[in-house]
Design a protein around this motif. Structure first.
Motif, PDB file in Angstrom:
ATOM      1  N   ALA A   1       0.828  -1.206   0.000  1.00 15.39           N
ATOM      2  CA  ALA A   1       0.000   0.000   0.000  1.00 15.39           C
ATOM      3  C   ALA A   1       0.862   1.255   0.000  1.00 15.39           C
ATOM      4  CB  ALA A   1      -0.928  -0.008   1.212  1.00 15.39           C
ATOM      5  N   ARG A   2       1.970   1.222   0.738  1.00 19.79           N
ATOM      6  CA  ARG A   2       2.870   2.392   0.771  1.00 19.79           C
ATOM      7  C   ARG A   2       3.513   2.648  -0.578  1.00 19.79           C
ATOM      8  NH1 ARG A   2       4.916   0.880   6.364  1.00 19.79           N
ATOM      9  NH2 ARG A   2       5.821  -0.798   5.173  1.00 19.79           N
ATOM     10  N   SER A   3       3.739   1.576  -1.345  1.00 20.93           N
ATOM     11  CA  SER A   3       4.442   1.763  -2.617  1.00 20.93           C
ATOM     12  C   SER A   3       3.521   2.095  -3.785  1.00 20.93           C
ATOM     13  CB  SER A   3       5.262   0.516  -2.953  1.00 20.93           C
ATOM     14  OG  SER A   3       4.406  -0.582  -3.176  1.00 20.93           O
ATOM     15  N   CYS A   4       2.250   1.722  -3.709  1.00 22.44           N
ATOM     16  CA  CYS A   4       1.392   1.964  -4.883  1.00 22.44           C
ATOM     17  C   CYS A   4       0.099   2.714  -4.568  1.00 22.44           C
ATOM     18  CB  CYS A   4       1.095   0.653  -5.592  1.00 22.44           C
ATOM     19  SG  CYS A   4       0.052  -0.452  -4.661  1.00 22.44           S
ATOM     20  N   HIS A   5      -0.011   3.331  -3.420  1.00 23.04           N
ATOM     21  CA  HIS A   5      -1.200   4.133  -3.118  1.00 23.04           C
ATOM     22  C   HIS A   5      -1.230   5.336  -4.061  1.00 23.04           C
ATOM     23  CE1 HIS A   5      -4.087   6.634  -1.005  1.00 23.04           C
ATOM     24  NE2 HIS A   5      -4.478   5.525  -0.387  1.00 23.04           N
TER      25      HIS A   5
ATOM     26  N   ASP B   1      -2.017   8.329  -3.714  1.00 24.63           N
ATOM     27  CA  ASP B   1      -1.544   9.583  -3.141  1.00 24.63           C
ATOM     28  C   ASP B   1      -0.015   9.648  -3.068  1.00 24.63           C
ATOM     29  OD1 ASP B   1      -4.146  10.348  -2.832  1.00 24.63           O
ATOM     30  OD2 ASP B   1      -4.260   9.812  -0.706  1.00 24.63           O
ATOM     31  N   VAL B   2       0.644   8.507  -3.241  1.00 23.47           N
ATOM     32  CA  VAL B   2       2.095   8.449  -3.096  1.00 23.47           C
ATOM     33  C   VAL B   2       2.818   8.498  -4.438  1.00 23.47           C
ATOM     34  CG1 VAL B   2       3.999   7.026  -2.219  1.00 23.47           C
ATOM     35  CG2 VAL B   2       1.860   7.135  -0.964  1.00 23.47           C
ATOM     36  N   VAL B   3       2.232   7.918  -5.472  1.00 18.01           N
ATOM     37  CA  VAL B   3       2.905   7.813  -6.773  1.00 18.01           C
ATOM     38  C   VAL B   3       2.834   9.126  -7.545  1.00 18.01           C
ATOM     39  CG1 VAL B   3       2.491   5.356  -6.959  1.00 18.01           C
ATOM     40  CG2 VAL B   3       0.850   6.936  -7.940  1.00 18.01           C
ATOM     41  N   GLY B   4       3.599   9.173  -8.609  1.00 20.64           N
ATOM     42  CA  GLY B   4       3.613  10.364  -9.450  1.00 20.64           C
ATOM     43  C   GLY B   4       2.306  10.551 -10.195  1.00 20.64           C
ATOM     44  N   ILE B   5       2.123  11.749 -10.705  1.00 18.09           N
ATOM     45  CA  ILE B   5       0.877  12.126 -11.396  1.00 18.09           C
ATOM     46  C   ILE B   5       0.601  11.247 -12.599  1.00 18.09           C
ATOM     47  CG2 ILE B   5       0.733  13.910 -13.216  1.00 18.09           C
ATOM     48  CD1 ILE B   5      -0.640  15.233 -10.514  1.00 18.09           C
ATOM     49  N   ASN B   6       1.628  10.845 -13.335  1.00 22.01           N
ATOM     50  CA  ASN B   6       1.418  10.056 -14.548  1.00 22.01           C
ATOM     51  C   ASN B   6       1.115   8.585 -14.258  1.00 22.01           C
ATOM     52  OD1 ASN B   6       3.944   9.580 -13.577  1.00 22.01           O
ATOM     53  ND2 ASN B   6       4.949   9.528 -15.569  1.00 22.01           N
ATOM     54  N   GLN B   7       1.230   8.155 -13.011  1.00 19.58           N
ATOM     55  CA  GLN B   7       0.974   6.761 -12.652  1.00 19.58           C
ATOM     56  C   GLN B   7      -0.280   6.582 -11.807  1.00 19.58           C
ATOM     57  OE1 GLN B   7       4.541   5.867 -10.542  1.00 19.58           O
ATOM     58  NE2 GLN B   7       5.630   5.176 -12.374  1.00 19.58           N
ATOM     59  N   LYS B   8      -1.027   7.645 -11.589  1.00 21.40           N
ATOM     60  CA  LYS B   8      -2.164   7.569 -10.665  1.00 21.40           C
ATOM     61  C   LYS B   8      -3.227   6.564 -11.074  1.00 21.40           C
ATOM     62  CE  LYS B   8      -2.013  11.850  -8.136  1.00 21.40           C
ATOM     63  NZ  LYS B   8      -1.692  11.331  -6.828  1.00 21.40           N
ATOM     64  N   GLU B   9      -3.579   6.504 -12.358  1.00 18.25           N
ATOM     65  CA  GLU B   9      -4.655   5.609 -12.789  1.00 18.25           C
ATOM     66  C   GLU B   9      -4.274   4.138 -12.625  1.00 18.25           C
ATOM     67  OE1 GLU B   9      -7.204   4.604 -16.760  1.00 18.25           O
ATOM     68  OE2 GLU B   9      -6.582   6.684 -16.432  1.00 18.25           O
ATOM     69  N   THR B  10      -3.108   3.762 -13.107  1.00 14.74           N
ATOM     70  CA  THR B  10      -2.682   2.361 -12.966  1.00 14.74           C
ATOM     71  C   THR B  10      -2.438   2.024 -11.510  1.00 14.74           C
ATOM     72  OG1 THR B  10      -0.380   2.961 -13.373  1.00 14.74           O
ATOM     73  CG2 THR B  10      -1.668   2.212 -15.266  1.00 14.74           C
ATOM     74  N   SER B  11      -1.929   2.985 -10.764  1.00 15.23           N
ATOM     75  CA  SER B  11      -1.684   2.767  -9.346  1.00 15.23           C
ATOM     76  C   SER B  11      -2.998   2.575  -8.594  1.00 15.23           C
ATOM     77  CB  SER B  11      -0.929   3.956  -8.763  1.00 15.23           C
ATOM     78  OG  SER B  11      -0.772   3.793  -7.388  1.00 15.23           O
ATOM     79  N   ALA B  12      -4.014   3.337  -8.953  1.00 16.17           N
ATOM     80  CA  ALA B  12      -5.319   3.207  -8.294  1.00 16.17           C
ATOM     81  C   ALA B  12      -5.909   1.827  -8.539  1.00 16.17           C
ATOM     82  CB  ALA B  12      -6.267   4.284  -8.792  1.00 16.17           C
ATOM     83  N   ASN B  13      -5.814   1.333  -9.762  1.00 16.65           N
ATOM     84  CA  ASN B  13      -6.328  -0.008 -10.066  1.00 16.65           C
ATOM     85  C   ASN B  13      -5.561  -1.075  -9.298  1.00 16.65           C
ATOM     86  OD1 ASN B  13      -8.201   1.056 -11.848  1.00 16.65           O
ATOM     87  ND2 ASN B  13      -6.866   0.793 -13.625  1.00 16.65           N
TER      88      ASN B  13
END
Length: 103
Positions: free
Chosen positions: A27-31, A33-45
């Motif tokens: 959760a800390r690595s792929c939440h 709110d933590v990842v960069g702007i360009n990775q938010k969608e894939t990170s959210a999934n």
């Protein structure tokens, strides 16, 4: 499709503490709110998949049900026996269905 255990990177015999630790680490690595702007969608999934795995495996009743489903999938026969054709007769203990009908 990966099992919930594979999603969290733990074994099937993992304790509750191991499940919680693996979830927090992921959760800390792929939440989102933590990842960069360009990775938010894939990170959210990805985070939703991880959270779903944790919510199932952290609840003893849901985990037991999930484990039974996994066990059933591994023990179930992959092939379904075919039905006899129309011209075949069913045979039970040496008896022929056509000749043993009692009307």
């Amino acid at each position: 499709m990966a099992s919930l255990y594979e999603v969290l990177g733990i074994s099937m015999g993992a304790s509750c503490l191991e499940i919680k630790t693996a979830y927090r680490k992921l959760a800390r690595s792929c939440h989102p709110d933590v990842v960069g702007i360009n990775q938010k969608e894939t990170s959210a999934n990805q985070f939703m998949i991880i959270h779903s795995a944790y919510s199932t495996l952290s609840d003893p009743h849901k985990r037991a049900q999930y484990d039974r489903e996994i066990l059933y999938r591994h023990t179930a026969s992959p092939s379904v026996p075919s039905m006899p054709s129309r011209n075949q007769t069913f045979s039970y203990a040496g008896r022929k269905w056509e000749t043993d009908q009692c009307w």
